[in-house]
Design a protein around this motif. Structure first.
Motif, mmCIF file in Angstrom:
data_model
loop_
_atom_site.group_PDB
_atom_site.id
_atom_site.type_symbol
_atom_site.label_atom_id
_atom_site.label_comp_id
_atom_site.label_asym_id
_atom_site.label_seq_id
_atom_site.Cartn_x
_atom_site.Cartn_y
_atom_site.Cartn_z
ATOM 1 N N ALA A 119 0.480 -1.079 -0.100
ATOM 2 C CA ALA A 119 -0.452 -0.059 -0.483
ATOM 3 C C ALA A 119 0.751 1.750 -0.198
ATOM 4 C CB ALA A 119 -0.787 0.327 0.616
ATOM 5 N N GLY A 120 1.682 1.017 0.277
ATOM 6 C CA GLY A 120 3.072 2.463 0.215
ATOM 7 C C GLY A 120 3.138 2.505 1.480
ATOM 8 N N GLU A 121 2.948 2.152 2.297
ATOM 9 C CA GLU A 121 3.023 2.593 3.775
ATOM 10 C C GLU A 121 4.498 2.212 4.625
ATOM 11 O OE1 GLU A 121 0.958 4.679 5.294
ATOM 12 O OE2 GLU A 121 -0.325 5.210 3.557
ATOM 13 N N PRO A 122 5.634 2.869 4.710
ATOM 14 C CA PRO A 122 6.361 3.161 5.425
ATOM 15 C C PRO A 122 6.256 1.640 6.195
ATOM 16 C CG PRO A 122 6.209 5.546 5.524
ATOM 17 C CD PRO A 122 4.876 4.427 5.310
ATOM 18 N N ARG A 123 7.151 0.684 6.298
ATOM 19 C CA ARG A 123 7.301 -0.315 7.458
ATOM 20 C C ARG A 123 8.464 -1.243 7.916
ATOM 21 N NH1 ARG A 123 3.929 -4.033 9.969
ATOM 22 N NH2 ARG A 123 3.364 -6.035 8.567
ATOM 23 N N VAL A 124 9.460 -0.778 7.263
ATOM 24 C CA VAL A 124 10.863 -0.987 7.526
ATOM 25 C C VAL A 124 12.250 0.135 7.258
ATOM 26 C CG1 VAL A 124 12.923 -3.027 7.343
ATOM 27 C CG2 VAL A 124 10.754 -3.427 7.360
ATOM 28 N N TYR A 164 12.360 5.797 16.658
ATOM 29 C CA TYR A 164 11.007 5.462 17.381
ATOM 30 C C TYR A 164 9.815 5.600 16.319
ATOM 31 C CZ TYR A 164 13.396 6.247 21.134
ATOM 32 O OH TYR A 164 15.247 5.589 22.778
ATOM 33 N N SER A 165 9.505 5.922 15.856
ATOM 34 C CA SER A 165 8.798 5.895 14.239
ATOM 35 C C SER A 165 7.481 4.731 14.741
ATOM 36 C CB SER A 165 9.089 5.795 13.003
ATOM 37 O OG SER A 165 9.573 4.412 12.883
ATOM 38 N N GLY A 166 8.029 3.850 15.669
ATOM 39 C CA GLY A 166 6.636 2.849 15.161
ATOM 40 C C GLY A 166 7.197 1.523 14.299
ATOM 41 N N CYS A 167 7.511 1.941 13.240
ATOM 42 C CA CYS A 167 8.015 0.725 12.185
ATOM 43 C C CYS A 167 8.982 -0.047 12.651
ATOM 44 C CB CYS A 167 9.021 1.714 10.966
ATOM 45 S SG CYS A 167 7.139 2.658 9.977
ATOM 46 N N TYR A 168 9.340 -1.199 12.302
ATOM 47 C CA TYR A 168 10.635 -1.981 12.129
ATOM 48 C C TYR A 168 12.274 -1.506 12.531
ATOM 49 C CZ TYR A 168 7.559 -6.301 12.588
ATOM 50 O OH TYR A 168 6.435 -6.506 13.817
ATOM 51 N N CYS A 169 12.974 -1.381 12.793
ATOM 52 C CA CYS A 169 14.025 -0.572 12.272
ATOM 53 C C CYS A 169 15.256 -1.529 12.842
ATOM 54 C CB CYS A 169 14.337 0.512 13.374
ATOM 55 S SG CYS A 169 13.515 2.170 13.014
ATOM 56 N N PHE A 170 15.881 -2.225 11.434
ATOM 57 C CA PHE A 170 16.821 -3.007 11.556
ATOM 58 C C PHE A 170 18.145 -2.856 11.606
ATOM 59 C CE2 PHE A 170 12.588 -5.828 10.292
ATOM 60 C CZ PHE A 170 13.096 -5.860 10.498
ATOM 61 N N ILE A 171 19.037 -2.752 12.158
ATOM 62 C CA ILE A 171 20.146 -1.813 12.321
ATOM 63 C C ILE A 171 21.689 -2.618 12.434
ATOM 64 C CG2 ILE A 171 22.038 -0.259 13.294
ATOM 65 C CD1 ILE A 171 18.970 0.534 15.055
ATOM 66 N N GLU A 172 22.220 -2.393 11.238
ATOM 67 C CA GLU A 172 23.562 -3.460 11.123
ATOM 68 C C GLU A 172 24.665 -2.112 11.341
ATOM 69 O OE1 GLU A 172 24.036 -5.218 7.574
ATOM 70 O OE2 GLU A 172 22.242 -5.137 6.178
ATOM 71 N N TRP A 173 25.523 -2.408 12.090
ATOM 72 C CA TRP A 173 26.818 -1.896 12.652
ATOM 73 C C TRP A 173 26.180 -1.061 13.392
ATOM 74 C CZ3 TRP A 173 30.720 -4.916 11.569
ATOM 75 C CH2 TRP A 173 31.405 -5.637 10.493
ATOM 76 N N PRO A 174 25.746 -1.165 14.646
ATOM 77 C CA PRO A 174 25.236 -0.127 15.156
ATOM 78 C C PRO A 174 26.453 0.108 16.522
ATOM 79 C CG PRO A 174 24.865 -2.392 16.424
ATOM 80 C CD PRO A 174 25.478 -2.333 14.807
#
Length: 140
Positions: free
Chosen positions: A70-75, A99-109
């Motif tokens: 649907a074009g909504e930000p997800r990740v 803090y967006s509520g979306c998934y945040c996958f962080i490499e090299w955090p």
């Protein structure tokens, strides 16, 4: 929790189990050596989440946004390898993403440790014998 990924065929099932284990947790810091499979696994997570966009490493963009059908930000997929300071992470607006509520996958955090939400999960991927990968998830 720990999973063994013996081949690429295991990725879909492990990604679904991983997401179920996350529950309401949306921020995950991924650790692992170069080539361990962080980006490959994040691609599988995005697929399991219904991401419609092409998923690739954000090495030069630093962060990629992936939307659903649907074009909504997800990740939001981060690769912080090239950043050298917390100031650089702040300048890119990382806290807004975290803090967006979306998934945040962080490499090299590592450079963003002090900015990660207290409820962020930790995941590590390591290559073990025979090219298999061991994925470990620690929830807050």
């Amino acid at each position: 929790m720990t999973w063994r990924i013996a081949s690429p065929d295991d990725l879909t099932a492990v990604a679904r189990e991983f997401l179920a284990a996350l529950g309401d947790c949306r921020v995950v810091a991924f650790r692992g050596h170069m080539g361990a499979g962080k980006t490959t696994f994040i691609k599988s997570l995005c697929e399991a989440l219904g991401v419609a966009d092409m998923v690739n490493s954000p090495t030069f963009a630093i962060v990629n946004e992936y939307a659903d059908a649907a074009g909504e930000p997800r990740v939001y997929h981060f690769d912080l390898y090239r950043l050298k300071s917390v100031a650089e992470v702040l300048d890119m607006g990382a806290e807004d993403y975290f803090y967006s509520g979306c998934y945040c996958f962080i490499e090299w955090p590592e450079v963003a440790e002090s900015l990660l939400p207290a409820e962020a999960a930790e995941a590590s991927i390591e290559e073990v014998e025979g090219g298999e990968r061991r994925l470990t998830l620690q929830l807050p």
